[in-house]
Design a protein around this motif. Structure first.
Motif, PDB file in Angstrom:
ATOM      1  N   ARG A 226      -4.611  13.363  -5.585  1.00 57.99           N
ATOM      2  CA  ARG A 226      -4.028  12.746  -6.779  1.00 57.99           C
ATOM      3  C   ARG A 226      -2.883  13.597  -7.309  1.00 57.99           C
ATOM      4  O   ARG A 226      -2.980  14.819  -7.411  1.00 57.99           O
TER       5      ARG A 226
ATOM      6  N   ASP B 243      -3.179   4.032  -2.749  1.00 62.98           N
ATOM      7  CA  ASP B 243      -3.210   3.151  -3.920  1.00 62.98           C
ATOM      8  C   ASP B 243      -2.436   1.869  -3.654  1.00 62.98           C
ATOM      9  O   ASP B 243      -1.490   1.839  -2.854  1.00 62.98           O
ATOM     10  N   GLU B 244      -2.836   0.823  -4.344  1.00 61.37           N
ATOM     11  CA  GLU B 244      -2.140  -0.461  -4.237  1.00 61.37           C
ATOM     12  C   GLU B 244      -0.953  -0.489  -5.194  1.00 61.37           C
ATOM     13  O   GLU B 244      -1.031  -0.016  -6.329  1.00 61.37           O
TER      14      GLU B 244
ATOM     15  N   THR C 123       0.848  -1.197   0.000  1.00 59.63           N
ATOM     16  CA  THR C 123       0.000   0.000   0.000  1.00 59.63           C
ATOM     17  C   THR C 123       0.878   1.239   0.000  1.00 59.63           C
ATOM     18  O   THR C 123       1.837   1.337   0.769  1.00 59.63           O
TER      19      THR C 123
ATOM     20  N   ILE D 179       1.100   1.009  -9.987  1.00 61.13           N
ATOM     21  CA  ILE D 179       0.553   1.761  -8.852  1.00 61.13           C
ATOM     22  C   ILE D 179      -0.811   2.322  -9.239  1.00 61.13           C
ATOM     23  O   ILE D 179      -0.927   3.092 -10.198  1.00 61.13           O
ATOM     24  N   GLY D 180      -1.836   1.898  -8.512  1.00 62.11           N
ATOM     25  CA  GLY D 180      -3.156   2.488  -8.679  1.00 62.11           C
ATOM     26  C   GLY D 180      -3.827   2.235 -10.009  1.00 62.11           C
ATOM     27  O   GLY D 180      -4.754   2.958 -10.372  1.00 62.11           O
TER      28      GLY D 180
ATOM     29  N   VAL E  20      -1.562   9.087  -9.381  1.00 65.14           N
ATOM     30  CA  VAL E  20      -1.519   8.188  -8.224  1.00 65.14           C
ATOM     31  C   VAL E  20      -1.939   8.967  -6.980  1.00 65.14           C
ATOM     32  O   VAL E  20      -1.886  10.201  -6.949  1.00 65.14           O
ATOM     33  N   SER E  21      -2.343   8.230  -5.951  1.00 65.48           N
ATOM     34  CA  SER E  21      -2.776   8.839  -4.691  1.00 65.48           C
ATOM     35  C   SER E  21      -2.286   7.993  -3.531  1.00 65.48           C
ATOM     36  O   SER E  21      -2.126   6.764  -3.666  1.00 65.48           O
TER      37      SER E  21
END
Length: 562
Positions: free
Chosen positions: A47, A180-181, A18, A127-128, A176-177
């Motif tokens: 974001r 995000d996974e 994460t 990512i994300g 991305v934020s």
């Protein structure tokens, strides 16, 4: 202090993580320095767009950081508690973000954490659902980490303990934020973790097979490719040196293409190799060149700047000349030919220092101009102090003006005095000092350094003239029977040894480089007069001396080996 050993390799690979933080910063000055840095990154919210060279509004010192191969940096947050326990007096500095990382992440789903033991070169991560990154380099630490944490010599601990972090290139841009996974999309080189790469890049640098294997990995960024190529070349050079018979110094013909008065005493000579090609490889700053003059003299002079094909020298007419500077000023003109020998390194740049202080007198500036120009170009913090008799005695004024406010000139005719103790006492933390000038200046700096308890490794001295004469004395060589050579008042020990049939290597021949050092053995009588700057106090205490400038005092008989 003794650092805790690295924990054993993790057995659980990471699969998902994460994204906890995205951190960015603008360039800003480092505390107490003129150097600017992007290390002071702060967490951002919402974001954020990740472009080809990293996150929006994130700035890098592009000399060593940033660019496509170093677009994004990640650091394992689990290292910070270890640093805090190992450096408890500095634990407040070891907080998340201290290494200037862009990404802070935590493993999820029962897998392992993303760290140097299970992130591999070439790994492709998503990512994300938008951004795709690829691991391109292990982080290579520099002096800014020393300064950031207030610890001299800290940076190498990062690779010794496999806590460097790693860099990414951006394969796919997007938004991305935090939250995000992060997923591992592809692993191309499972054997080459960041930790294992550092093993051969820094610790086990003599394993040719592994280095060649690493050099063939296409996913590495240019920094590592150059590093592996250099290590491989060094191994081959060492192997050749073991079997190579020592060859005499090679001299080639060069032509004087410019001769120009810089001051009443100092003349600029520009030499060009007669067999030059169009470019010519560059040479490191702070070097010197050996000239064989038409009158048979061999002399060494600092290189202001140049390449392997074209050199600029600044040479002062010495009132105590032993024939070299006088001959060059009076007999060498435009189109004259000179024999040029070895181009040798001299002044080492201490890269772990946060700030660099140069102290020069008159012609001593020629030893430092190359370093100062380089440091300006690569965003290093430095100051240059130059002592001259008057405004008319300032050489290479155009080059000095190009260095801007970093230069302080002291003009003797205006009552300005270079105060060595004031300069050394006012240095910023973790400074390295370099000195080149007449004996009076060097002695003043040495006295100030001793009064302020500066360590030997914090200051470097460079002489630009050799004081050779002195008391007569005698020498013999260990294991050479009863053969004894007398050293006259006007000759050097080096000259006397060679005249006696012994071969002693030399290079600068003014006491700077240490090439000509010999050791005084048991059986010697009398005192040694040490001169030059090429030896530490410890080396002198162990019996070493510089044969080009040092000598025995009246009545001494020195037994030597080398």
């Amino acid at each position: 202090m003794s650092l805790a050993p690295s924990p054993p390799p993790l057995s659980t690979p990471w699969t998902t993580a994460t994204l906890l933080q995205i951190r960015t910063s603008k360039m800003q000055p480092m505390q107490g320095l003129t150097t600017t840095t992007g290390i002071y990154k702060q967490p951002q919210h919402g974001r954020i767009f990740c472009g080809p060279e990293g996150f929006e509004n994130d700035e890098h010192d592009l000399t060593f950081h940033g660019g496509p191969d170093k677009a994004v940096h990640q650091y394992f947050p689990g290292h910070y508690p270890n640093w805090q326990s190992e450096f408890p007096d500095h634990d407040g500095n070891f907080e998340v973000g201290g290494f200037g990382e862009n990404l802070v992440a935590k493993g999820t789903g029962g897998g392992g954490e993303m760290n140097e033991r299970n992130v591999c070169i070439g790994d492709v991560v998503g990512i994300g659902g938008e951004v795709v990154l690829q691991v391109s380099l292990p982080r290579q630490p520099c002096f800014k980490l020393n300064h950031r944490f207030g610890l001299k010599g800290f940076a190498p601990n990062t690779w010794r303990l496999s806590r460097t972090g790693w860099d990414y290139r951006v394969l796919k841009t997007g938004w991305v934020s935090p939250g995000d996974e992060i997923t591992l999309a592809e692993r191309k080189h499972p054997a080459w973790t960041i930790e294992r790469i550092q093993e051969y890049l820094h610790r086990n640098t003599g394993d040719l097979e592994k280095l060649e294997e690493l050099a063939a990995v296409p996913e590495f960024g240019r920094e590592c490719k150059r590093g592996f190529a250099w290590l491989i070349e060094r191994i081959h050079e060492k192997a050749k040196a073991k079997t190579k018979v020592k060859e005499p110094e090679v001299f080639t013909s060069w032509t004087v293409v410019e001769k120009k008065k810089e001051t009443t005493r100092i003349t600029k000579f520009v030499l060009q190799c007669d067999a030059h090609d169009d470019e010519g490889a560059g040479i490191p700053p702070g070097g010197f060149v050996r000239l064989r003059l038409p009158n048979g003299l061999l002399r060494s002079y600092s290189i202001v700047h140049g390449t392997r094909n074209r050199l600029t020298l600044g040479i002062a007419r010495d009132a105590q000349s032993r024939g070299g500077s006088t001959y060059l000023h009076d007999h060498i003109n435009l189109a004259s030919k000179l024999d040029v020998g070895a181009i040798n390194p001299s002044i080492p740049m201490v890269e772990s220092a946060s700030n660099h202080v140069f102290i020069a007198g008159g012609i001593g500036i020629t030893a430092f101009l190359g370093h100062c120009n380089l440091m300006k170009s690569i965003n290093y913090s430095f100051t240059l102090h130059l002592a001259v008799r008057s405004e008319a005695d300032i050489p290479f004024q155009g080059a000095l003006e190009g260095l801007g406010p970093r230069v302080r000139v002291y003009r003797g005719d205006q009552g300005e005095r270079l105060d060595a103790r004031d300069i050394l006492g006012g240095r910023s933390w973790n400074s390295m000092t370099y000195v080149c000038g007449p004996e009076r200046l060097v002695s003043a700096v040495q006295a100030a350094a001793e009064a302020l308890s500066l360590a030997d490794e914090e200051i470097y001295y460079e002489a630009f003239g050799a004081r050779v004469g002195g008391d007569p004395f005698a020498v013999s060589v260990k294991g050479q029977g009863e053969k004894k050579v007398e050293v006259g008042e006007t000759e050097s020990l080096l000259e006397a040894l060679r005249g006696g049939g012994w071969s002693v290597d030399s290079s600068c021949e003014v006491g700077n480089c240490g090439t000509c050092k010999v050791r005084v053995c048991g059986g010697s009588t009398g005192e040694v007069e040490h001169r030059g700057s090429g030896l530490t106090k410890g080396e002198k205490a162990e019996g070493e001396l510089l044969s080009c400038v040092s000598r025995g005092r009246m009545g001494a008989h020195l037994v030597l080996e080398w």
